[in-house]
Design an enzyme around this catalytic site. Structure first.
Site, short mmCIF file in Angstrom:
data_model
loop_
_atom_site.label_atom_id
_atom_site.label_comp_id
_atom_site.label_asym_id
_atom_site.label_seq_id
_atom_site.Cartn_x
_atom_site.Cartn_y
_atom_site.Cartn_z
N GLU A 1 -4.96 8.98 9.34
CA GLU A 1 -3.55 8.81 9.74
C GLU A 1 -3.28 9.47 11.09
OE1 GLU A 1 -0.34 8.49 7.50
OE2 GLU A 1 -1.47 7.10 6.25
N ASP B 1 0.88 -1.17 0.00
CA ASP B 1 0.00 0.00 0.00
C ASP B 1 0.92 1.21 0.00
OD1 ASP B 1 -2.36 1.63 0.35
OD2 ASP B 1 -1.75 1.90 2.42
N SER B 2 0.34 2.38 -0.22
CA SER B 2 1.14 3.61 -0.17
C SER B 2 1.61 3.90 1.26
CB SER B 2 0.29 4.77 -0.68
OG SER B 2 -0.92 4.81 0.04
N CYS C 1 -4.26 -1.34 -1.89
CA CYS C 1 -4.44 0.11 -2.04
C CYS C 1 -5.43 0.31 -3.18
CB CYS C 1 -3.09 0.73 -2.39
SG CYS C 1 -3.15 2.45 -2.87
N CYS D 1 -11.38 3.41 -0.25
CA CYS D 1 -10.02 3.82 0.13
C CYS D 1 -9.69 3.09 1.43
CB CYS D 1 -9.98 5.34 0.35
SG CYS D 1 -8.40 5.90 1.02
N HIS E 1 -8.08 3.86 3.95
CA HIS E 1 -8.11 4.64 5.18
C HIS E 1 -9.52 4.84 5.73
CE1 HIS E 1 -4.03 5.56 4.04
NE2 HIS E 1 -3.86 6.36 5.07
N1 DGL Z 1 -4.15 3.68 0.20
C1 DGL Z 1 -4.77 4.68 -0.62
C2 DGL Z 1 -6.06 4.12 -1.23
O1 DGL Z 1 -6.59 3.13 -0.76
C3 DGL Z 1 -5.08 5.92 0.17
C4 DGL Z 1 -3.87 6.73 0.58
C5 DGL Z 1 -3.16 7.35 -0.60
O2 DGL Z 1 -3.68 8.29 -1.23
O3 DGL Z 1 -2.06 6.89 -0.90
O4 DGL Z 1 -6.55 4.66 -2.18
#
Ligand code: DGL
Length: 285
Positions: free
Chosen positions: A162, A19-20, A82, A202, A204
């Site tokens: 976050e 993931d990011s 992600c 997403c 998050h």
């Molecule tokens: N993990 C990203 C997503 O699920 C969200 C965070 C980001 O923008 O990197 O889209």
């Protein structure tokens, strides 16, 4: 004497995920719950978070680099944990690694929403990049061609999650600013129909689920793709004969590309259990 074949070896490799940042840990949590005996290698590309505001070319390049790091360590299956990367980079990843099954989070989320929505009126909230690419809408229409879909970016939800700011009047006010136009539109001749299902597109956003529920009320079904992704991963492992056979405890190994203390601190919020900084390896891509 036990003879270990090459096939056995592959079965006992970890599932690779990236993931990011820490968001994909919501998916890891669901995987662990469903398959506690599988080992997992997780990479959070914290140095380059967020992906959600980047172009699709950049996101694809980052996704290929993150996957290369996981493949270098040997994995049996890749989970793109992600939504942003799943929306843009799934096909390039499958092309680059034809020998490794690749599962994203968009398709399972779309399936869950199609099952959950009675009226077929489905709203998706996600990062700017995911909404711009319309991947959820395509995936939903492929399953349910008559569905009516709408997509709205909610970029501020990422830093709120976050930060661990996930409840209270201030947070609900921000959520209302994004979601009231969808769920409480001003009445008039063109008043749109209210969706009966909201996809948290997403990684998050599940942290904000109870505040979102307070804002949109009890009648809308909220769907997140973590549990359905875990189901899809299990099915794919079975299909390829890749379920872990080794006895003993499965292992979870974390890697981050920057700021290990922050990864362990915020990661604990997403995973629901603490992550010790010593358990996180700093890597470069
Ligand atoms: N993990 C990203 C997503 O699920 C969200 C965070 C980001 O923008 O990197 O889209």
């Amino acid at each position: 004497m036990q003879i270990i074949t090459q096939a056995d070896d592959r079965r006992n490799l970890p599932i690779g995920m990236f993931d990011s940042g820490v968001g994909g840990l919501t998916v890891l949590k669901a995987l662990r719950k469903r398959m506690p005996c599988e080992s997992i290698l997780y990479l959070g590309d914290t140095a380059r978070l967020p992906y959600g505001t980047k172009s699709s070319e950049t996101i694809t390049r980052y996704a290929l680099q993150a996957t290369a790091k996981l493949v270098e360590r040997d994995i049996k299956l890749l989970v793109v944990a992600c939504n942003t990367a799943s929306s843009t980079a799934l096909e390039p990843l499958r092309k680059a690694y034809p020998g490794i099954p690749v599962i994203g989070v968009v398709e399972p989320g779309a399936q869950a929403s199609c099952r959950a929505s009675k009226d077929g009126n489905i709203a998706v909230i996600a990062t700017e990049s995911t909404i711009r690419g319309r991947a959820y809408e395509r995936a939903i229409h492929a399953i349910r061609p008559d569905a009516r879909t709408s997509g709205s970016p909610c970029p501020l939800f990422v830093p709120l999650a976050e930060e661990g700011w996930v409840e209270g009047p201030l947070i609900e006010g921000i959520i209302a600013r994004y979601l009231d136009p969808i769920f409480k539109p001003a009445s008039g001749s063109d008043t749109p129909e209210i969706p009966d299902c909201l996809v948290l597109g997403c990684t998050h956003f599940p942290l904000l689920a109870s505040a979102i529920r307070n804002v949109i009320g009890p009648d809308v079904t909220i769907v997140d793709s973590a549990a359905t992704t875990a189901e899809a991963v299990e099915a794919e492992l079975q299909k390829h004969g890749l379920r872990r056979t080794a006895e003993g405890c499965a292992d979870t190994h974390f890697m981050a590309t920057d700021d290990v203390p922050r990864f362990s601190r915020t990661g604990g919020l997403f995973l629901g259990t603490p992550i010790a900084p010593d358990d996180v390896e700093l890597v470069d891509l």
